[in-house]
Design a protein around this motif. Structure first.
Motif, short mmCIF file in Angstrom:
data_model
loop_
_atom_site.label_atom_id
_atom_site.label_comp_id
_atom_site.label_asym_id
_atom_site.label_seq_id
_atom_site.Cartn_x
_atom_site.Cartn_y
_atom_site.Cartn_z
N ARG A 193 0.69 -38.08 -11.80
CA ARG A 193 1.43 -38.81 -10.77
C ARG A 193 0.86 -38.44 -9.40
NH1 ARG A 193 6.45 -40.56 -12.19
NH2 ARG A 193 6.01 -41.97 -10.47
N ASP A 251 7.40 -46.00 -11.43
CA ASP A 251 7.26 -45.24 -12.69
C ASP A 251 6.80 -46.11 -13.86
OD1 ASP A 251 8.26 -43.03 -11.30
OD2 ASP A 251 10.28 -43.25 -12.13
N TYR A 257 9.03 -41.21 -6.60
CA TYR A 257 8.40 -41.81 -5.42
C TYR A 257 9.10 -43.10 -4.99
CZ TYR A 257 4.52 -38.64 -6.19
OH TYR A 257 3.73 -37.53 -6.33
N GLU A 282 4.73 -34.70 -17.10
CA GLU A 282 4.31 -35.21 -15.79
C GLU A 282 3.64 -34.11 -15.00
OE1 GLU A 282 6.79 -38.31 -13.42
OE2 GLU A 282 8.20 -37.02 -14.49
N ASP A 342 2.31 -33.77 -11.00
CA ASP A 342 2.14 -34.35 -9.68
C ASP A 342 0.83 -33.82 -9.10
OD1 ASP A 342 2.24 -35.29 -7.08
OD2 ASP A 342 4.33 -34.70 -6.76
N THR A 397 10.46 -35.98 -13.76
CA THR A 397 10.58 -34.96 -12.73
C THR A 397 10.01 -35.38 -11.38
OG1 THR A 397 8.52 -33.90 -13.44
CG2 THR A 397 10.58 -33.07 -14.40
N VAL A 398 9.26 -36.48 -11.34
CA VAL A 398 8.63 -36.94 -10.10
C VAL A 398 9.30 -38.23 -9.66
CG1 VAL A 398 6.44 -37.66 -9.07
CG2 VAL A 398 6.45 -35.87 -10.82
#
Length: 169
Positions: free
Chosen positions: A85, A115, A164, A132, A134, A161-162
């Motif tokens: 990500r 996503d 945006y 995931e 980042d 967990t990410v």
């Protein structure tokens, strides 16, 4: 064991997988698709090849102890799926620097914020098989170390967990 490393274009998949310490063979799937012509045609609007997913799955069928790297890697059988990500603004900048059109760069940045690849990976493989990472503020070496940790079984799954979504506002 087969590990998929996937993510939106511009997240650092190729760079990171070229630095892996694992003994696994790294398959850069987009190169294989082009070289072996595993396509069904061309999307003129997006100026891309259309991948023949069945032909790719068949080509991958007997391969073990491999890392399959591509924005499509999550579409195929894998024991674990690593989704790289990256902040959409960074993706957009990187793709511009690569010569992508503003429209393509924006579309990929929006896909990252939504996503899209993560959702497909979870749908295809389940949350317990998705990791995931980042890459936004990490060096390629640090990302490669995280991938190696997944391969070695030293990292827990981490889907979701990410975030945006602020990019879309």
């Amino acid at each position: 064991m087969r590990v998929a490393v996937t993510g939106t274009p511009g997240t650092g998949k190729t760079t990171a997988t070229d630095l892996l310490a694992s003994d696994f063979e790294v398959i850069h799937l987009n190169e294989v698709i082009r070289e072996r012509e595993l396509t069904t045609g061309r999307d003129d609007e997006r100026d891309t090849l259309i991948t023949d997913l069945d032909a790719v799955a068949s080509w991958l069928d007997d391969r073990e102890d491999v890392v399959v790297e591509s924005h499509l890697a999550h579409e195929f059988d894998a024991d674990g799926v690593i989704v790289l990500r990256c902040a959409p603004e960074v993706i957009e900048r990187r793709l511009h620097e690569r010569g992508e059109s503003a429209e393509s760069a924006r579309e990929n940045a929006e896909s990252e914020a939504l996503d899209v690849i993560l959702g497909h990976a979870v749908q295809n493989h389940g949350e317990d098989a998705v990791y995931e990472i980042d890459t936004t503020d990490r060096t390629p070496e640090a990302v490669a170390a995280e991938i190696d940790a997944v391969i070695a079984g030293e990292r827990e799954p981490s889907a979701g967990t990410v975030d945006y979504t602020d990019y879309l506002r």
